[in-house]
Design an enzyme around this catalytic site. Structure first.
Site, mmCIF file in Angstrom:
data_model
loop_
_atom_site.group_PDB
_atom_site.id
_atom_site.type_symbol
_atom_site.label_atom_id
_atom_site.label_comp_id
_atom_site.label_asym_id
_atom_site.label_seq_id
_atom_site.Cartn_x
_atom_site.Cartn_y
_atom_site.Cartn_z
ATOM 1 C CG HIS A 176 3.084 -1.137 5.377
ATOM 2 N ND1 HIS A 176 2.178 -0.761 4.486
ATOM 3 C CD2 HIS A 176 2.170 -0.671 6.405
ATOM 4 C CE1 HIS A 176 1.170 0.097 4.696
ATOM 5 N NE2 HIS A 176 1.219 0.238 5.944
ATOM 6 C CG ASP A 224 -1.008 -0.547 9.571
ATOM 7 O OD1 ASP A 224 -0.310 -0.237 8.909
ATOM 8 O OD2 ASP A 224 -2.270 -0.231 9.412
ATOM 9 C CG HIS A 251 -2.130 -2.236 4.260
ATOM 10 N ND1 HIS A 251 -2.092 -2.944 5.420
ATOM 11 C CD2 HIS A 251 -2.070 -1.011 4.692
ATOM 12 C CE1 HIS A 251 -1.771 -2.096 6.669
ATOM 13 N NE2 HIS A 251 -1.772 -1.070 6.079
ATOM 14 N NE ARG A 258 -5.859 6.942 -1.167
ATOM 15 C CZ ARG A 258 -5.241 6.534 -0.140
ATOM 16 N NH1 ARG A 258 -3.864 6.453 0.463
ATOM 17 N NH2 ARG A 258 -6.114 5.676 0.612
#
Length: 339
Positions: free
Chosen positions: A222, A224, A278, A288
Site C-alpha cells: 500500500h 500511505d 511498502h 512485532r
C-alpha cells in the site's frame, strides 16, 4: 522465543483458526521474499539544513529515509513499546471493552483503513494485525481510571508532542529545501495550510505470530494517504519497501525512525515525489510492535496540483473507503488524475 498468550489474540489469529488459504498467498510464493541489506538513506535530523541535497535525493529516489538524532528520548521510545506490549497482552475482549470511545483511543482489527470493523472482518484480505488508533489532539482530554491505561495515555501525550515537532520540521524542510512548487502553490507560507495538527494520528500496531507466515500479510502492499508518516518499530523486523522493481527488507535499527512520503505530498508536488509502496511481513516466531505517526491536510482544505483535479482530503478519504469496501484494495490518487 516465548510462548504467546493466545487469549490476547483476536479469535481469527489463534492457531486453531488459521485458514490455510488466508489471503490467497501461496506458501512458497517468491513475492514473500525481499532483498537483504536495505540501503535506506540515513538523514541526520540535526543536520537537515546542511544536508539539503541528501534530503532531496532521498525523497526523490526513495520517498523513504531513516532518521537519526531525532531528539525523541530513547527512554520514552522504549517505554512506548513496552507499554504497547502490555496493552496488547490483555485478553481480546478486554481490549475491545477498554477502547470503545470514537472520540478517544479506539481498537481496530485487520486494517485501520476501514472505519467499519465489520467490513474489515469480512474482508478476504484481512491483514494479520491489530491496533490502536489515537487522535493526538484528543489525548489531553482523556482520562482512564485503570492505571495501566492512564500510564499509556500519559506516555502518548508526551510522545505525540515530540512527533509533532519532528513532523513539522521535516515538512518545513520539504518545502524549504526540496522546492515543492506547483503552478498553484509556490510559497512556503501558503504550504502550511496543508499541515494540520488537528489531524495528527498515532497508530500502534501488534502483528501476532502467524504459524503459516507465508500465507498472510501483516499489512499488504500500500501507500500511505498522509502527508508524512513516521514509523517507530521494535527489533523484530518485517517492514519492506518497493525500490527499483524489487522489495527491500528495512532492517530495524534501535533509536531510529523511518519517514516516508505520503499520497498528499505526491499530489501537491505534482508527482515530483512519489508516495512509496511498502508492506509488512508477519513472523512465525515473534510478535512485532510498531507505531506510526501520521499527519494529514484538514478535511476541507483543497489539494491543488497540476497533475490532479482539485480535491479535499475528506473526498480522498471517502474514495479510499469506498475502494477498500468495494474492490478490497486502495486505488487512491489515480482516481483523481487529470485527463
Amino acid at each position: 522465543m516465548s510462548q504467546p498468550d493466545y487469549e490476547s489474540y483476536p479469535p481469527l489469529f489463534r492457531p486453531s483458526s488459521v485458514n490455510p488459504n488466508h489471503g490467497g498467498v501461496e506458501k512458497e510464493s517468491p513475492e514473500m521474499e525481499a532483498a537483504e541489506g536495505d540501503g535506506v538513506p540515513i538523514i541526520d535530523f540535526e543536520r537537515m539544513r546542511e544536508d539539503e541535497e541528501k534530503v532531496k535525493e532521498a525523497c526523490r529516489e526513495w520517498g523513504f529515509f531513516r532518521l537519526v538524532n531525532h531528539g525523541i528520548p530513547e527512554s520514552l521510545m522504549s517505554q512506548m513499546l513496552e507499554s504497547a506490549r502490555e496493552l496488547f497482552s490483555m485478553a481480546y475482549e478486554a481490549k475491545q471493552a477498554a477502547f470503545n470511545s470514537a472520540a478517544g483511543i479506539s481498537y481496530f482489527l485487520g486494517t485501520a483503513g476501514l472505519t467499519a470493523s465489520g467490513a474489515a472482518l469480512a474482508s478476504s484480505n484481512l491483514n494479520w494485525m491489530e491496533g490502536l488508533n489515537i487522535p493526538l489532539s484528543k489525548v489531553p482530554e482523556l482520562h482512564y481510571e485503570d492505571p495501566m491505561l492512564e500510564s499509556f495515555r500519559s506516555l502518548v501525550e508526551e510522545y505525540g508532542k515530540h512527533q509533532t515537532k519532528v513532523g513539522k520540521a521535516i515538512y518545513e524542510a520539504l518545502w524549504r529545501k526540496l522546492e515543492l512548487e506547483t503552478s498553484n502553490l509556490s510559497k512556503y507560507e501558503e504550504s502550511t495550510k496543508y499541515f494540520s495538527e488537528d489531524t495528527e494520528i498515532l497508530r500502534v500496531y501488534r502483528y501476532p505470530r502467524c504459524l503459516e507466515a507465508n500465507r498472510a500479510w501483516g499489512v499488504e502492499e500500500h501507500t500511505d494517504s498522509s502527508l508524512l508518516s513516521i514509523l517507530h518499530q521494535d527489533l523484530v523486523g518485517g517492514l519492506q519497501v518497493y525500490k527499483d522493481h524489487q522489495w527491500i527488507q528495512v532492517n530495524p535499527i534501535p533509536n531510529t525512525l523511518i519517514v516516508n512520503i505520503g499520497d498528499m505530498i505526491q499530489a501537491i508536488s505534482d508527482d515530483k515525489y512519489v508516495s512509496v509502496k511498502h508492506r509488512v511481513k508477519v513472523n512465525k516466531e515473534n510478535e512485532r510492535i510498531s507505531m506510526g505517526y501520521f499527519v494529514f491536510p484538514g478535511d476541507d482544505v483543497v489539494i491543488e496540483s497540476s497533475k490532479y483535479k482539485p480535491f479535499t482530503y475528506a473526498q480522498f478519504r471517502a474514495q479510499v473507503q469506498h475502494e477498500l469496501k468495494s474492490v478490497g484494495f486502495k486505488i487512491g490518487l489515480h482516481n483523481f488524475k487529470r485527463p
